[in-house]
Design a protein around this motif. Sequence first.
Motif, PDB file in Angstrom:
ATOM      1  N   GLU A  67       0.825  -1.209   0.000  1.00  0.00           N
ATOM      2  CA  GLU A  67       0.000   0.000   0.000  1.00  0.00           C
ATOM      3  C   GLU A  67       0.859   1.259   0.000  1.00  0.00           C
ATOM      4  O   GLU A  67       0.470   2.283  -0.580  1.00  0.00           O
ATOM      5  CB  GLU A  67      -0.937  -0.014   1.209  1.00  0.00           C
ATOM      6  CG  GLU A  67      -2.020  -1.076   1.108  1.00  0.00           C
ATOM      7  CD  GLU A  67      -2.854  -1.191   2.367  1.00  0.00           C
ATOM      8  OE1 GLU A  67      -2.401  -0.675   3.420  1.00  0.00           O
ATOM      9  OE2 GLU A  67      -3.949  -1.797   2.309  1.00  0.00           O
ATOM     10  N   ALA A  68       2.032   1.192   0.638  1.00  0.00           N
ATOM     11  CA  ALA A  68       2.936   2.338   0.619  1.00  0.00           C
ATOM     12  C   ALA A  68       3.396   2.642  -0.800  1.00  0.00           C
ATOM     13  O   ALA A  68       3.423   3.804  -1.228  1.00  0.00           O
ATOM     14  CB  ALA A  68       4.139   2.064   1.529  1.00  0.00           C
ATOM     15  N   LEU A  70       1.815   1.857  -3.512  1.00  0.00           N
ATOM     16  CA  LEU A  70       0.623   2.355  -4.214  1.00  0.00           C
ATOM     17  C   LEU A  70       0.416   3.842  -3.941  1.00  0.00           C
ATOM     18  O   LEU A  70      -0.049   4.578  -4.822  1.00  0.00           O
ATOM     19  CB  LEU A  70      -0.599   1.551  -3.765  1.00  0.00           C
ATOM     20  CG  LEU A  70      -1.908   1.771  -4.523  1.00  0.00           C
ATOM     21  CD1 LEU A  70      -1.775   1.341  -5.973  1.00  0.00           C
ATOM     22  CD2 LEU A  70      -3.034   1.002  -3.846  1.00  0.00           C
ATOM     23  N   ASN A  71       0.778   4.280  -2.755  1.00  0.00           N
ATOM     24  CA  ASN A  71       0.593   5.685  -2.360  1.00  0.00           C
ATOM     25  C   ASN A  71       1.852   6.527  -2.537  1.00  0.00           C
ATOM     26  O   ASN A  71       1.951   7.625  -1.986  1.00  0.00           O
ATOM     27  CB  ASN A  71       0.150   5.743  -0.887  1.00  0.00           C
ATOM     28  CG  ASN A  71      -1.187   5.066  -0.672  1.00  0.00           C
ATOM     29  OD1 ASN A  71      -2.078   5.140  -1.520  1.00  0.00           O
ATOM     30  ND2 ASN A  71      -1.343   4.393   0.462  1.00  0.00           N
ATOM     31  N   ARG A  72       2.833   6.008  -3.317  1.00  0.00           N
ATOM     32  CA  ARG A  72       4.086   6.711  -3.587  1.00  0.00           C
ATOM     33  C   ARG A  72       4.837   7.028  -2.310  1.00  0.00           C
ATOM     34  O   ARG A  72       5.351   8.122  -2.101  1.00  0.00           O
ATOM     35  CB  ARG A  72       3.831   7.995  -4.384  1.00  0.00           C
ATOM     36  CG  ARG A  72       3.374   7.774  -5.806  1.00  0.00           C
ATOM     37  CD  ARG A  72       4.508   7.327  -6.696  1.00  0.00           C
ATOM     38  NE  ARG A  72       5.552   8.362  -6.795  1.00  0.00           N
ATOM     39  CZ  ARG A  72       6.788   8.146  -7.210  1.00  0.00           C
ATOM     40  NH1 ARG A  72       7.167   6.914  -7.539  1.00  0.00           N
ATOM     41  NH2 ARG A  72       7.670   9.114  -7.291  1.00  0.00           N
ATOM     42  N   GLN A  73       4.917   6.044  -1.408  1.00  0.00           N
ATOM     43  CA  GLN A  73       5.682   6.163  -0.181  1.00  0.00           C
ATOM     44  C   GLN A  73       6.744   5.068  -0.153  1.00  0.00           C
ATOM     45  O   GLN A  73       6.603   4.035  -0.813  1.00  0.00           O
ATOM     46  CB  GLN A  73       4.773   6.027   1.047  1.00  0.00           C
ATOM     47  CG  GLN A  73       3.710   7.086   1.156  1.00  0.00           C
ATOM     48  CD  GLN A  73       2.765   6.811   2.314  1.00  0.00           C
ATOM     49  OE1 GLN A  73       2.765   5.719   2.878  1.00  0.00           O
ATOM     50  NE2 GLN A  73       1.949   7.799   2.659  1.00  0.00           N
ATOM     51  N   GLY A  78       7.173   3.400   5.083  1.00  0.00           N
ATOM     52  CA  GLY A  78       5.708   3.453   5.074  1.00  0.00           C
ATOM     53  C   GLY A  78       5.061   2.299   5.811  1.00  0.00           C
ATOM     54  O   GLY A  78       3.931   2.417   6.291  1.00  0.00           O
ATOM     55  N   GLY A  94       2.273  -3.446  -5.216  1.00  0.00           N
ATOM     56  CA  GLY A  94       1.635  -2.188  -5.581  1.00  0.00           C
ATOM     57  C   GLY A  94       0.956  -2.242  -6.936  1.00  0.00           C
ATOM     58  O   GLY A  94      -0.148  -1.711  -7.108  1.00  0.00           O
ATOM     59  N   TRP A  98      -2.960  -1.800  -7.548  1.00  0.00           N
ATOM     60  CA  TRP A  98      -3.389  -0.751  -8.487  1.00  0.00           C
ATOM     61  C   TRP A  98      -4.352  -1.313  -9.540  1.00  0.00           C
ATOM     62  O   TRP A  98      -5.282  -0.630  -9.973  1.00  0.00           O
ATOM     63  CB  TRP A  98      -2.151  -0.152  -9.151  1.00  0.00           C
ATOM     64  CG  TRP A  98      -2.464   0.903 -10.171  1.00  0.00           C
ATOM     65  CD1 TRP A  98      -2.901   2.172  -9.948  1.00  0.00           C
ATOM     66  CD2 TRP A  98      -2.360   0.746 -11.600  1.00  0.00           C
ATOM     67  NE1 TRP A  98      -3.077   2.835 -11.146  1.00  0.00           N
ATOM     68  CE2 TRP A  98      -2.749   1.978 -12.175  1.00  0.00           C
ATOM     69  CE3 TRP A  98      -1.982  -0.296 -12.433  1.00  0.00           C
ATOM     70  CZ2 TRP A  98      -2.766   2.192 -13.549  1.00  0.00           C
ATOM     71  CZ3 TRP A  98      -1.996  -0.097 -13.797  1.00  0.00           C
ATOM     72  CH2 TRP A  98      -2.386   1.131 -14.347  1.00  0.00           C
TER      73      TRP A  98
END
Length: 454
Positions: A67-68, A70-73, A78, A94, A98
């Motif tokens: 999820e990190a 996916l959220n650009r972390q 993250g 990711g 997505w």
Amino acid sequence: MEHAVLTGLVLLVGVAVALIAQWRDWRPSLTVAVLLGVAVRAVIYFASADDAFQPVDYEESFRPAGEAVLNRQDPVLGSEGGWHFLPTIPYMYGILLWLGLPWEYAGRLVTVVADIALIPLVAKLAGGAKANLRALQYALNPLALLVAAHHGQVEPVALAFGVAAFVVARGPGSPERTGFTMPVMERVRMYGVAEAPNRAWAWVKRSLRPLADDRVTLKRGMLAGLLMGLALCAKSWPIWLIPGMLLLLPTMRARIVSLLFTGAVPIFFLVTLPIFAGTAFHQIPEVIREIKNIRPIVGEWGWTPWITGGDWALIPWAAQLGTYLIYASVLVVIYLWRKADPIDMTIAILLAFMVVTPRLGAQYLMWFMPFLIARPTRFAWPAILAVSAWSAYGYLYMTQLAVDPWWYAHRDWSRFSIVILPLLVMAMPWGRRDPQSQRPVQAPGVSPALSGTT
């Protein structure tokens, strides 16, 4: 685990077929072995994804890493330290998230696909007339099924790249190879003490001299190094596979190139974190520190549960002692198996690790599985069945228990693991340490003086 009975039945049937195949010397086509492997993994994959119970690390470590991304972390930062490795696999997580795949399926899909890829790779690693039998036996391996299709642990990804590196490094020709068969002191006696330094320097120059097929062997070294580097990007433990891979390469030049490429791949994934993961440049040192920060939790396996009473505990001195034992045992194993086939040396290294390690998750026991199945020893199957039964008890039975009963069961389960250690020692390829008992095979087109076999 809600589907423990179904999963247990699949594992038992698979073990029975694998043992009967050994007894009757079944050699199905590789296609049959792969299709059977896909079928059994699919059953456990869908059953585990549909289960209300999900492994703790799968939910609380792997999922936040995906999820990190996916959220650009950054996946390490993250996930708040839940992910302690390079971002290669979180990138895959990711992408699947997505695409809209639910996590219960997305995380396991990565490991199941890698484990299916291992089936033909085990056949290639085994070589010879029984290659397809070994592929079938890996396809039905109970621990691989649990780790890949139920737990979703990433060992199959690291192993897929690692085994592929071995296959590429060995190249064409006979699957039987040898290590270093002439001791250093014998070389010194042969050349004379006074001439030894000059002779040694001449040997180094000769080893680094290009050969007629140098381009081909260098390409093998590059590709094997890239694959081993990807294995290290999945997890850090494939470092123990590097000595065997290097010995399988036919020349010193190829080994140097392979080692450079092995190190270049993890560096690439590290320095490109700001591009692909959104990590700030000033955060990279923090990411490195977090990757290196492994808590000294012991008490799961082997000798440490007898110190902790079968519970988990933070005991730095036990973890440090175990680390020293690992380094010492690996050096001893490399010396004892220096003349052997590099795959046999690798089997011995990985089994020795399991015997002396202070900390271990059930998924670690999968490290040696492809190699030991490809080149079985006399006690290979007793060891495979023992570690599979021990792991299955934890995966299938203990997950049915509430918190307090689980801890009571864990105390006996973890301490009982010490009974398995002698089997792992006996499963080492003791009878294959001396190449004189085998037919020595020279790598095609390579001088014995340059191949490390004289």
